[in-house]
Design an enzyme around this catalytic site. Structure first.
Site, PDB file in Angstrom:
ATOM      1  N   GLU A 184       0.839  -1.199   0.000  1.00  0.00           N
ATOM      2  CA  GLU A 184       0.000   0.000   0.000  1.00  0.00           C
ATOM      3  C   GLU A 184       0.872   1.247   0.000  1.00  0.00           C
ATOM      4  O   GLU A 184       1.741   1.370   0.840  1.00  0.00           O
ATOM      5  CB  GLU A 184      -0.882  -0.028   1.257  1.00  0.00           C
ATOM      6  CG  GLU A 184      -1.956   1.004   1.256  1.00  0.00           C
ATOM      7  CD  GLU A 184      -2.715   1.008  -0.047  1.00  0.00           C
ATOM      8  OE1 GLU A 184      -3.500   0.070  -0.266  1.00  0.00           O
ATOM      9  OE2 GLU A 184      -2.510   1.908  -0.869  1.00  0.00           O
ATOM     10  N   LYS A 242       8.415  -1.529  -1.612  1.00  0.00           N
ATOM     11  CA  LYS A 242       7.686  -0.755  -0.606  1.00  0.00           C
ATOM     12  C   LYS A 242       8.658  -0.183   0.427  1.00  0.00           C
ATOM     13  O   LYS A 242       8.618   1.004   0.764  1.00  0.00           O
ATOM     14  CB  LYS A 242       6.636  -1.653   0.063  1.00  0.00           C
ATOM     15  CG  LYS A 242       6.044  -1.117   1.331  1.00  0.00           C
ATOM     16  CD  LYS A 242       5.025  -0.008   1.101  1.00  0.00           C
ATOM     17  CE  LYS A 242       4.676   0.662   2.402  1.00  0.00           C
ATOM     18  NZ  LYS A 242       3.315   0.968   2.604  1.00  0.00           N
ATOM     19  N   CYS A 281       4.921   4.201   9.318  1.00  0.00           N
ATOM     20  CA  CYS A 281       5.690   3.497   8.285  1.00  0.00           C
ATOM     21  C   CYS A 281       7.178   3.790   8.265  1.00  0.00           C
ATOM     22  O   CYS A 281       7.991   2.871   8.255  1.00  0.00           O
ATOM     23  CB  CYS A 281       5.120   3.819   6.913  1.00  0.00           C
ATOM     24  SG  CYS A 281       3.591   2.949   6.590  1.00  0.00           S
TER      25      CYS A 281
HETATM   26  C1  UDX Z   1       3.983   7.148   4.203  1.00  0.00           C
HETATM   27  C2  UDX Z   1       4.208   7.067   2.686  1.00  0.00           C
HETATM   28  O1  UDX Z   1       4.119   8.388   2.117  1.00  0.00           O
HETATM   29  C3  UDX Z   1       3.214   6.150   2.044  1.00  0.00           C
HETATM   30  O2  UDX Z   1       3.476   6.018   0.659  1.00  0.00           O
HETATM   31  C4  UDX Z   1       3.292   4.791   2.725  1.00  0.00           C
HETATM   32  O3  UDX Z   1       2.311   3.937   2.186  1.00  0.00           O
HETATM   33  C5  UDX Z   1       3.099   4.929   4.227  1.00  0.00           C
HETATM   34  O4  UDX Z   1       4.033   5.847   4.752  1.00  0.00           O
HETATM   35  P1  UDX Z   1       2.283   8.420   5.829  1.00  0.00           P
HETATM   36  O5  UDX Z   1       3.097   7.846   6.938  1.00  0.00           O
HETATM   37  O6  UDX Z   1       0.812   8.307   5.920  1.00  0.00           O
HETATM   38  O7  UDX Z   1       2.703   7.745   4.449  1.00  0.00           O
HETATM   39  O8  UDX Z   1       2.606   9.992   5.728  1.00  0.00           O
HETATM   40  P2  UDX Z   1       3.554  10.949   4.848  1.00  0.00           P
HETATM   41  O9  UDX Z   1       2.712  12.003   4.237  1.00  0.00           O
HETATM   42  O10 UDX Z   1       4.433  10.211   3.935  1.00  0.00           O
HETATM   43  O11 UDX Z   1       4.419  11.687   5.977  1.00  0.00           O
HETATM   44  C6  UDX Z   1       5.305  10.995   6.856  1.00  0.00           C
HETATM   45  C7  UDX Z   1       5.977  11.960   7.815  1.00  0.00           C
HETATM   46  O12 UDX Z   1       6.942  12.773   7.163  1.00  0.00           O
HETATM   47  C8  UDX Z   1       5.003  12.930   8.493  1.00  0.00           C
HETATM   48  O13 UDX Z   1       5.327  13.083   9.845  1.00  0.00           O
HETATM   49  C9  UDX Z   1       5.212  14.210   7.725  1.00  0.00           C
HETATM   50  O14 UDX Z   1       4.848  15.340   8.458  1.00  0.00           O
HETATM   51  C10 UDX Z   1       6.708  14.130   7.442  1.00  0.00           C
HETATM   52  N1  UDX Z   1       7.110  14.941   6.290  1.00  0.00           N
HETATM   53  C11 UDX Z   1       6.638  14.655   5.042  1.00  0.00           C
HETATM   54  C12 UDX Z   1       7.959  16.008   6.473  1.00  0.00           C
HETATM   55  O15 UDX Z   1       8.389  16.291   7.590  1.00  0.00           O
HETATM   56  N2  UDX Z   1       8.344  16.737   5.389  1.00  0.00           N
HETATM   57  C13 UDX Z   1       7.897  16.482   4.132  1.00  0.00           C
HETATM   58  O16 UDX Z   1       8.294  17.197   3.187  1.00  0.00           O
HETATM   59  C14 UDX Z   1       7.021  15.405   3.956  1.00  0.00           C
END
Ligand code: UDX
Length: 446
Positions: free
Chosen positions: A144, A204, A260
């Protein structure tokens, strides 16, 4: 599963869970009570539930009737034994496999949806074939890629859907095609990528490791920015316009959280170690170390700015979720920043628009840093952001909820203990606007 049900009305989707409270919540007529807060999800459930989407606790019955079974149980980082703190705990996967093997009386396609270390499919196949009722099991990996908060849109318009299987055998290929046909109901076939099962499992982990690495890279630059007068947003913009690099995932923050990134990288580190590749393990581990450093650094910046002591000072924490538009708090930076502040004997007042009080205490208790009683004495959870800020010595923004941008910051500044400090861990607020309010304003990378 709800999106599959919505897009494929002729397929019956049954979601089963042994937790009857959770299933009851999924069946609640009040769509605000769904266990997961995710924009757009209530509408999807509303359309499909009762038509071709069922939520139930009758696990055996659902296995018996299904042609295709998605395993979506969690695979947390092991907290005991070999691989403690790094390897994925496959306990729940194994339990599922044994249950499927026991119940299945005809051929099944078993889809790994949970994020799994490479070669898990082999273990699954072993259990199914050796404890099953001599039926044929085809194992498929379909990781996913949705991100929380944008899950529905990510599912409806995915960059790609990855389907790994035993594509060199007829039966394996057939199984893969069956899943391809499901996604083809709404995803362009060009975006449906089929690979061998090991590539799919490893992709993944690789995608998450690369994304997390970008955040740690820009966060490492944020510290240099603070020392030199460069501005991390400007740096990110300049770098991101290089099409080879791209602009996404370059937003500096108080550190990445979520279920994740950390888990998957630790998993990758563990796999590298067990394969005898210490340099590869160290390389990826540094992404995590950098992230831990960023959270600690932020908390310590608060302490040093407040004259090296926050003891008994009221600190407001705005945002507890690991990012906006979700009530998920797993590995949220807010937990760790608060923990550091509590070690310095601060009094912390937390406000988050979606996270309930008991979750916040449970997250702190789970760290085991201090007695649970002390967490309740030192941390207060409030429903009103203005109450959180009133008389506070400092405010920290730890989740980028949109509503924080619209607060009446002038009013908040007036009601704070002076001087009033604002620490923006998400670079959410427009620094120019805030400067006029009289705050001593600190943002990551500024
Ligand atoms: C992530 C992956 O994006 C997704 O493809 C996978 O399936 C699951 O893990 P998610 O954990 O839901 O998804 O959130 P994501 O939007 O990727 O953000 C992860 C973390 O990184 C958050 O704490 C976010 O705030 C942080 N982040 C993200 C940053 O600090 N800076 C950024 O530029 C992007």
């Amino acid at each position: 599963m709800s999106v599959i049900a919505q897009k494929c009305p002729e397929i019956h989707v049954t979601v089963v869970d042994i937790n009857d409270k959770r299933i009851a919540a999924w069946n609640d007529t009040d769509l605000d009570k769904l266990p997961i807060y995710e924009p757009g999800l209530p509408e999807v459930v509303k359309e499909a539930r009762g038509r071709n989407l069922t939520f139930s606790t009758a696990v055996d019955d659902a296995i018996d009737k299904a042609d295709m079974i998605f395993i979506s149980v969690n695979t947390p980082t092991k907290t005991y034994g070999v691989g403690k703190g790094m390897a994925a705990d496959l306990k729940y996967i194994e339990l599922c496999a044994r249950q499927i093997a026991r119940v299945a009386k005809d051929d099944k396609i078993v889809v790994e949806k949970s994020t799994l270390p490479v070669k898990t499919a082999q273990a699954l196949k072993n259990i199914l074939d050796n404890t099953g009722n001599d039926v044929d099991f085809q194992i498929i990996s379909n990781p996913e890629f949705l991100a929380e908060g944008t899950a529905i849109d990510d599912l409806l318009n995915p960059d790609r859907v990855l389907i790994g299987g035993d594509i060199h055998t007829n039966k394996g290929n057939e199984a893969v095609q069956k899943l391809v046909d499901i996604y083809a109901h709404w995803v362009d076939r060009k975006r449906l990528l089929t690979t061998n099962i090991w590539s799919s499992e490893l992709s993944k982990l690789t995608a998450n490791a690369f994304l997390a690495q970008r955040v740690s890279s820009i966060n490492a630059m944020s510290e240099i920015c603070e020392k030199t007068g460069a501005d991390v947003d400007e740096v990110a913009r300049a770098v991101g316009m290089d099409t080879r690099i791209g602009s996404k995932f370059l937003k500096s923050s108080v550190g990445f959280g979520g279920s994740c990134f950390q888990k998957d990288i630790l998993n990758l580190v563990y796999i590298s170690k067990t394969l005898g590749l210490p340099e590869v393990a160290d390389y990826w581990e540094q992404v995590i170390l950098m992230n831990d450093h960023q959270k600690r650094r932020f908390a310590m910046k608060m302490v040093s700015t407040l004259y090296n002591t926050v003891s008994d000072k009221k600190i407001a924490v705005l945002g507890w979720a690991f990012k906006k538009d979700t009530n998920d708090t797993r590995e949220s930076a807010a937990i760790y920043v608060t923990d550091h502040l509590l070690n310095e004997q601060a009094k912390v007042v937390v406000y988050d628009p979606k996270v309930p009080e008991e979750r916040i205490y449970a997250d702190l208790d789970a760290l085991g840093t201090r007695p649970e009683r002390e967490n309740r004495e030192r941390v207060t959870v409030v429903q009103d952001p203005y109450e959180a800020c009133e008389n506070a010595h400092a405010i920290s923004i730890l989740t980028e909820w949109d509503e924080f941008k619209d607060y009446n910051w002038e009013k908040i500044h007036k009601e704070m203990y002076k001087p009033a400090f604002l620490f923006d861990g998400r670079r959410l607020l427009d620094a120019d606007k805030i400067e006029k309010t009289g705050f001593d304003y600190y943002a990551i990378g500024k």
